[in-house]
Scaffold this motif. Structure first.
Motif, mmCIF file in Angstrom:
data_model
loop_
_atom_site.group_PDB
_atom_site.id
_atom_site.type_symbol
_atom_site.label_atom_id
_atom_site.label_comp_id
_atom_site.label_asym_id
_atom_site.label_seq_id
_atom_site.Cartn_x
_atom_site.Cartn_y
_atom_site.Cartn_z
ATOM 1 N N GLN A 127 52.113 17.422 148.841
ATOM 2 C CA GLN A 127 51.518 16.205 148.306
ATOM 3 C C GLN A 127 52.605 15.358 147.668
ATOM 4 O O GLN A 127 53.429 15.868 146.916
ATOM 5 N N ASP A 179 45.372 4.876 149.757
ATOM 6 C CA ASP A 179 45.964 3.602 149.358
ATOM 7 C C ASP A 179 44.907 2.749 148.681
ATOM 8 O O ASP A 179 44.050 2.184 149.354
ATOM 9 N N THR A 211 49.475 7.795 148.116
ATOM 10 C CA THR A 211 49.476 9.253 148.043
ATOM 11 C C THR A 211 49.372 9.789 149.458
ATOM 12 O O THR A 211 48.525 9.346 150.233
ATOM 13 N N ILE A 212 50.256 10.734 149.792
ATOM 14 C CA ILE A 212 50.234 11.364 151.111
ATOM 15 C C ILE A 212 50.074 12.870 150.912
ATOM 16 O O ILE A 212 50.813 13.482 150.140
ATOM 17 N N ILE A 242 56.067 8.156 158.557
ATOM 18 C CA ILE A 242 54.865 7.342 158.423
ATOM 19 C C ILE A 242 55.327 5.934 158.087
ATOM 20 O O ILE A 242 56.005 5.733 157.081
ATOM 21 N N VAL A 250 47.088 14.788 157.983
ATOM 22 C CA VAL A 250 47.803 13.951 157.025
ATOM 23 C C VAL A 250 46.769 12.990 156.460
ATOM 24 O O VAL A 250 46.071 12.304 157.204
ATOM 25 N N ILE A 289 46.286 9.843 153.903
ATOM 26 C CA ILE A 289 47.005 8.773 153.210
ATOM 27 C C ILE A 289 45.988 7.992 152.378
ATOM 28 O O ILE A 289 45.028 7.449 152.925
#
Length: 70
Positions: free
Chosen positions: A31, A58, A18-19, A8, A54, A56
């Motif tokens: 995680q 932010d 956080t992914i 990514i 997925v 993401i």
């Protein structure tokens, strides 16, 4: 599709990312929290084949991507 690693990438340095890797049934399979950088690698080699999402996060913004692991 991927069979191992998923990269990514962002165009600039990110912080407090956080992914999550989520199965189609809604189970959180992986995680990673409080990430800083412009590129992140998720190792999916231990995950079963199938479709995943997925997520993401932010700073209050959430982005989704659908991937297939073969």
């Amino acid at each position: 599709p991927t069979n191992g690693e998923l990269t990514i990438s962002f165009t600039s340095l990110q912080s407090d990312i956080t992914i999550k890797l989520i199965s189609v049934t809604g189970q959180i399979m992986m995680q990673k929290d409080n990430l800083t950088g412009s590129s992140f690698i998720l190792d999916l080699s231990e995950q079963p084949d199938g479709m995943y999402f997925v997520v993401i996060s932010d700073k209050g913004k959430i982005k989704y991507a659908r991937i297939i692991k073969e």
